[in-house]
Design a protein around this motif. Sequence first.
Motif, PDB file in Angstrom:
ATOM      1  N   PHE A 147      22.227  49.768  54.062  1.00  0.00           N
ATOM      2  CA  PHE A 147      21.395  50.580  54.947  1.00  0.00           C
ATOM      3  C   PHE A 147      22.190  50.922  56.209  1.00  0.00           C
ATOM      4  N   THR A 148      21.739  51.959  56.925  1.00  0.00           N
ATOM      5  CA  THR A 148      22.511  52.414  58.075  1.00  0.00           C
ATOM      6  C   THR A 148      21.699  52.336  59.357  1.00  0.00           C
ATOM      7  N   GLY A 149      22.429  52.200  60.477  1.00  0.00           N
ATOM      8  CA  GLY A 149      21.809  52.125  61.791  1.00  0.00           C
ATOM      9  C   GLY A 149      22.552  52.984  62.794  1.00  0.00           C
ATOM     10  N   PHE A 150      21.908  53.217  63.935  1.00  0.00           N
ATOM     11  CA  PHE A 150      22.488  54.069  64.977  1.00  0.00           C
ATOM     12  C   PHE A 150      22.028  53.544  66.330  1.00  0.00           C
ATOM     13  N   LYS A 151      22.961  53.529  67.284  1.00  0.00           N
ATOM     14  CA  LYS A 151      22.663  52.945  68.594  1.00  0.00           C
ATOM     15  C   LYS A 151      22.625  54.026  69.678  1.00  0.00           C
ATOM     16  N   LEU A 152      21.675  53.886  70.572  1.00  0.00           N
ATOM     17  CA  LEU A 152      21.506  54.799  71.692  1.00  0.00           C
ATOM     18  C   LEU A 152      21.575  54.018  73.001  1.00  0.00           C
ATOM     19  N   PHE A 153      22.273  54.601  73.994  1.00  0.00           N
ATOM     20  CA  PHE A 153      22.507  53.910  75.258  1.00  0.00           C
ATOM     21  C   PHE A 153      21.816  54.653  76.404  1.00  0.00           C
ATOM     22  N   TYR A 154      20.928  53.948  77.097  1.00  0.00           N
ATOM     23  CA  TYR A 154      20.229  54.574  78.218  1.00  0.00           C
ATOM     24  C   TYR A 154      21.181  54.984  79.329  1.00  0.00           C
ATOM     25  N   GLU A 155      22.259  54.229  79.529  1.00  0.00           N
ATOM     26  CA  GLU A 155      23.169  54.526  80.634  1.00  0.00           C
ATOM     27  C   GLU A 155      24.416  55.267  80.161  1.00  0.00           C
ATOM     28  N   TYR A 156      25.101  54.744  79.155  1.00  0.00           N
ATOM     29  CA  TYR A 156      26.428  55.256  78.823  1.00  0.00           C
ATOM     30  C   TYR A 156      26.401  56.550  78.013  1.00  0.00           C
ATOM     31  N   ASP A 157      25.297  56.844  77.312  1.00  0.00           N
ATOM     32  CA  ASP A 157      25.254  58.095  76.552  1.00  0.00           C
ATOM     33  C   ASP A 157      25.126  59.314  77.447  1.00  0.00           C
ATOM     34  N   ILE A 158      24.706  59.151  78.669  1.00  0.00           N
ATOM     35  CA  ILE A 158      24.475  60.303  79.558  1.00  0.00           C
ATOM     36  C   ILE A 158      25.643  60.531  80.513  1.00  0.00           C
ATOM     37  N   LYS A 159      26.712  59.744  80.393  1.00  0.00           N
ATOM     38  CA  LYS A 159      27.870  59.891  81.279  1.00  0.00           C
ATOM     39  C   LYS A 159      29.074  60.347  80.458  1.00  0.00           C
ATOM     40  N   PRO A 160      29.892  61.270  80.960  1.00  0.00           N
ATOM     41  CA  PRO A 160      29.603  62.124  82.131  1.00  0.00           C
ATOM     42  C   PRO A 160      28.676  63.265  81.735  1.00  0.00           C
ATOM     43  N   LYS A 161      27.992  63.822  82.688  1.00  0.00           N
ATOM     44  CA  LYS A 161      27.147  64.974  82.418  1.00  0.00           C
ATOM     45  C   LYS A 161      28.018  66.131  81.916  1.00  0.00           C
ATOM     46  N   PRO A 162      27.522  67.000  81.010  1.00  0.00           N
ATOM     47  CA  PRO A 162      26.123  67.190  80.626  1.00  0.00           C
ATOM     48  C   PRO A 162      25.715  66.423  79.363  1.00  0.00           C
ATOM     49  N   HIS A 163      26.380  65.321  79.057  1.00  0.00           N
ATOM     50  CA  HIS A 163      25.982  64.535  77.893  1.00  0.00           C
ATOM     51  C   HIS A 163      24.536  64.058  78.057  1.00  0.00           C
ATOM     52  N   HIS A 164      23.934  63.722  76.925  1.00  0.00           N
ATOM     53  CA  HIS A 164      22.554  63.249  76.961  1.00  0.00           C
ATOM     54  C   HIS A 164      22.340  62.241  75.838  1.00  0.00           C
ATOM     55  N   MET A 165      21.313  61.442  75.971  1.00  0.00           N
ATOM     56  CA  MET A 165      20.955  60.518  74.907  1.00  0.00           C
ATOM     57  C   MET A 165      20.179  61.292  73.846  1.00  0.00           C
ATOM     58  N   MET A 166      20.609  61.167  72.609  1.00  0.00           N
ATOM     59  CA  MET A 166      19.978  61.920  71.524  1.00  0.00           C
ATOM     60  C   MET A 166      18.508  61.527  71.358  1.00  0.00           C
ATOM     61  N   THR A 167      17.685  62.515  71.056  1.00  0.00           N
ATOM     62  CA  THR A 167      16.271  62.274  70.816  1.00  0.00           C
ATOM     63  C   THR A 167      16.059  61.813  69.373  1.00  0.00           C
ATOM     64  N   PRO A 168      14.908  61.223  69.056  1.00  0.00           N
ATOM     65  CA  PRO A 168      14.636  60.854  67.665  1.00  0.00           C
ATOM     66  C   PRO A 168      14.789  62.033  66.705  1.00  0.00           C
ATOM     67  N   SER A 169      14.307  63.212  67.076  1.00  0.00           N
ATOM     68  CA  SER A 169      14.424  64.382  66.202  1.00  0.00           C
ATOM     69  C   SER A 169      15.882  64.748  65.966  1.00  0.00           C
ATOM     70  N   GLU A 170      16.717  64.669  67.001  1.00  0.00           N
ATOM     71  CA  GLU A 170      18.148  64.962  66.839  1.00  0.00           C
ATOM     72  C   GLU A 170      18.808  63.969  65.889  1.00  0.00           C
TER      73      GLU A 170
END
Length: 342
Positions: free
Chosen positions: A304-327
């Motif tokens: 099975f597969t998993g994916f990790k999302l980071f509240y702080e590091y995924d948004i740096k540097p801008k304009p990066h963003h944390m992926m939404t569930p739909s994405e």
Amino acid sequence: MRLRFHSAWRGALGLGLLAGLGLSACNRSGQGEAATDKADTLATSNKPAPVDTLKLKRQAMRRDSLKADSIAKKTGQLPGSLLPGHRIVAFYGNIRSKGMGILGREPKAQMMRKFDGVLKEWQAADPSLPVLPAFHSVTITAQGSPGADGKWRLMNSKSTIEETRQWAREKNAILFLDVQVGWSDLEHELPKLTEYLKDPMVHLGIDPEFALGTMHVKPNRKIGTYDAKDVNYAINFLARIVSENHLPPKILMVHRFTRKMVTNVKNIKLDPRVQVVMDMDGWGDPVLKQDSYKAYIEKEPVQFTGFKLFYEYDIKPKPHHMMTPSEVLTKLNPKPLYIQYQ
């Protein structure tokens, strides 16, 4: 389980004693001793062999695994399996640390409200699959100093583990205990968690990034590694706990964001008593995260597969963003069944 013992030793010993009694007096001091030695040798050689308990446990596990395989072939999964019938959404960290992840970064009540919102987002993004909440607690943590035994890791206190388990119960969540071995290894660290893993709600995570014993470098200086044999050890460890305690299957989550973090993936041996999740653990640009998922998870699937999302590091540097569930669900293939927020 039945143990077989040799029963012929009494007859052999009797023959040896009769041979000694038939000798003449003049030979008693020489051949008599030899005959006695022979009798002793026969007695010793025919005594029950020492019982190899580890071998017996391995044999029992193989038999249990064959039985589990036969059940899994009939039904697809063993009874009580959580995957693929759920999507697990986890908050990661340590309740005693603000720096390790969302699990401990915010006050408990605030964190729980945020968690409720995230769970609703995932359920809305894919109503076909029930969302199962989880807390993923770093329980054995790599350290910046070697410690008394020079292993560069430290285990949480019992009170911290119990409090985290209580948080999970309050949320009707499962709990992952995560292990960073430092300069130690899984063989020495996992047994420390045995009593907790006997709880049906408790599962296991292992982090190759902080497995640095063969490199002899300080944690965070290099990315560590596990081989398939290390993952297989963790699988067998969990499978034994499942069999001995009559538990539903456990989940083993393995962090990964480079190829070398897990070597010889094809040699990982699955067991229906343990469900293995390979979790893409990298942070940053969503495009790079998707590429890493394709390179290290999609191309080298285990189960099975998993994916990790980071509240702080995924948004740096801008304009990066944390992926939404739909994405996540539209950009990744296969769609991950384990989602972790740090």
